[in-house]
Each structure stands twice: as structure tokens, then as C-alpha cells.
Design an enzyme around this catalytic site. Structure first.
Site, PDB file in Angstrom:
ATOM      1  N   PRO A   1     -35.746 -29.712 -73.619  1.00  0.00           N
ATOM      2  CA  PRO A   1     -35.589 -30.949 -72.835  1.00  0.00           C
ATOM      3  C   PRO A   1     -36.910 -31.724 -72.806  1.00  0.00           C
ATOM      4  O   PRO A   1     -37.952 -31.176 -72.475  1.00  0.00           O
ATOM      5  CB  PRO A   1     -35.222 -30.450 -71.434  1.00  0.00           C
ATOM      6  CG  PRO A   1     -34.803 -29.032 -71.608  1.00  0.00           C
ATOM      7  CD  PRO A   1     -35.538 -28.521 -72.812  1.00  0.00           C
ATOM      8  N   GLU A   2     -36.845 -32.975 -73.177  1.00  0.00           N
ATOM      9  CA  GLU A   2     -38.022 -33.835 -73.168  1.00  0.00           C
ATOM     10  C   GLU A   2     -37.913 -34.779 -71.971  1.00  0.00           C
ATOM     11  O   GLU A   2     -36.935 -34.737 -71.237  1.00  0.00           O
ATOM     12  CB  GLU A   2     -38.080 -34.630 -74.477  1.00  0.00           C
ATOM     13  CG  GLU A   2     -38.248 -33.770 -75.728  1.00  0.00           C
ATOM     14  CD  GLU A   2     -39.685 -33.298 -75.923  1.00  0.00           C
ATOM     15  OE1 GLU A   2     -40.558 -33.723 -75.146  1.00  0.00           O
ATOM     16  OE2 GLU A   2     -39.913 -32.513 -76.851  1.00  0.00           O
TER      17      GLU A   2
END
Ligand SMILES: [Zn+2]
Length: 271
Positions: free
Chosen positions: A2-3
Site C-alpha cells: 500500500p502506497e
């Protein structure tokens, strides 16, 4: 992994619904990257005031203390009135008067950590070194240029370090450098102000696009409603080694920088 866009989409998907909720119980699963740091029972009765984000941390403000949540490599959050009994990868459940907040994290590089305030030494350790938020007015081209002038490392590695600007992970760094026409191996301190302006704009553009597409970089990403990102970001260079550049047709190249793969077009990103 997850960014920033996925974390922000996650935040938006439950922040309004959990605001004002009273904590009824907290259940922990297997150990995560860092311990909670407080007996779960002590959180009972506290209220959720807001959910903020700093870098890739979610800050769940309670009327006393803050829960710092990080999704690690594989974490995802659900918030719903009722959830099925916790499964083998559900390592944090917080029952509230408005629903259950759950962190599912198969690889367990994520964490939920309790701190008294943002001045808590642990909070300072986790949040203190973070650069500016790229989607706020604090991210400003001249200051960005001044900061880059202090760095001799490659621009790609400087972006990914996150201490000048947060949230520009591998995909977004590769994509932004392509849009700005900058070779990822150029030393940060060699970039002129006009090129830094282009890069500044490109970073905003790729992050905005990902955010607007619902957080799109994780194939199995889903927000706290359980809805998946609408579509994969249409990448220009990332993970496209050997494929033709979408602008000029030159095969995209890959190189390794600091253990990470970097993708670029040798024609569109000459220097
Ligand atoms: Zn090209």
C-alpha cells in the site's frame, strides 16, 4: 505494497463513519511489526475524534492518545457494522459503538501503535523524519529545489527516501520521473529549478490520478468498505521492461537502484 494513495483512500473510506465512536473492546491477533504498547483494555471507553494521515501512517486520534496504524506490505483495513469472526490474518480488531475496525495483514509488517501524543518519543521516531505531504501547499517547487540541491544521490533514491517529500514510492517515483523527462540516475543536486518544477507537477499528477482511481497500485487492494480500487493505474514505465514506450516506442529499460527496480525510457528521459 500500500502506497500513499491507498492509505489515503483507506482513510477516506472510514474516517467519517468512525468519528465520535466509543471504543468498546480491542482484540489483538498475532504480533505485528511493533507492539501496541498499551494494554488493549485501557482503550475501552475512549472516543475516536478523527482519522488523519501522515505519510503512510493513519493517525486515529482518541480523546486521549493516538493510534498509529501502518499497513506494512500487505495490510488492509475494514470498517463495518458487523464483521465475521476474526480470521488467521486479522491482527487488530477495535469494536466501537459505530462499527468494527479491523486490520488484516497476512505478512504482518504492518502495526498499530499507541502513543500519548505526537510528541511521544515513539511517535517522533516514526513520524519525525517524514518529508512534506506532496498533495498539500507545503510541497512547493522552490523549497523542493533547495532541498534537492543538498543531495548527491540519484533523484529516484532521494524521492523514495521520503525525508524530503513523502509518498513517492517505487511506482510513483518511476512514473513521475518519466512524466518529467528526468533520467532516474541523475543526481538530485544537478536538477535545475525548471526541471524540479516539472517533477513537482508530475509527482502531484501521478498521486492525484491514483487517488482518484480509488487507490490502484495493489492488485488486491480494497478500501475499508471492501470495495476494490476501480482500475489499475495505467503505468507509462513501471514494470514494463522491454515493452515499447507509450510516447516514442523505444523499449523501456530496467535498472537496479538501491535494491529496487527502476524503469525508464532511454529516449524520453535522456538526462
Ligand atoms: Zn519514450
Amino acid at each position: 505494497m500500500p502506497e500513499l494513495p491507498e492509505v489515503e483512500v483507506t482513510r477516506l473510506s472510514f474516517a467519517d463513519r468512525i468519528r465520535g465512536a466509543a471504543v468498546r473492546a480491542v482484540r489483538l491477533g498475532k504480533p505485528l511489526r511493533w507492539p501496541l504498547g498499551v494494554e488493549p483494555a485501557t482503550l475501552t471507553g475512549r472516543r475516536v475524534l478523527s482519522v488523519r494521515r501522515r505519510g503512510k501512517y493513519l493517525l486515529i486520534d482518541l480523546d486521549e492518545g493516538i493510534l498509529l496504524m501502518h499497513l506494512g506490505m500487505s495490510g488492509s483495513v475494514q470498517f463495518a457494522d458487523h464483521l465475521p469472526p476474526a480470521g488467521v490474518h486479522d491482527h487488530f480488531d477495535m469494536q466501537t459503538s459505530q462499527g468494527v475496525l479491523r486490520l488484516n495483514d497476512p505478512r504482518r509488517f504492518g502495526a498499530v501503535v499507541y502513543v500519548q501524543s505526537e510528541r511521544d518519543p515513539l511517535a517522533v521516531k516514526l513520524l519525525g523524519g517524514l518529508g512534506v505531504e506532496p498533495l498539500t501547499d507545503d510541497f512547493e517547487p522552490e523549497a523542493f529545489h533547495r532541498a534537492l540541491r543538498q543531495r548527491q544521490a540519484s533523484i529516484k533514491q532521494v524521492l523514495m527516501a521520503g525525508d524530503i517529500v513523502v509518498g513517492v514510492g517505487n511506482i510513483y517515483a518511476s512514473e513521475a520521473l518519466f512524466l518529467a523527462g528526468i533520467r532516474p540516475t541523475v543526481r538530485a543536486n544537478r536538477l535545475s529549478l525548471p526541471r524540479v518544477r516539472k517533477l513537482h507537477q508530475a509527482i502531484r499528477q501521478v498521486l492525484d490520478k491514483a487517488l482518484n482511481s480509488g487507490g490502484s497500485t495493489l492488485r488486491n487492494f480494497s478500501n475499508a468498505h471492501g470495495q476494490s480500487g476501480h482500475f489499475q493505474l495505467e503505468v507509462m514505465v513501471y514494470d514494463r521492461a522491454g515493452e515499447p514506450c507509450r510516447v516514442c516506442g523505444t523499449p523501456i529499460r530496467m535498472l537496479r537502484q538501491g535494491q529496487r527496480s527502476t524503469f525508464y525510457c532511454p529516449h524520453c528521459q535522456k538526462a
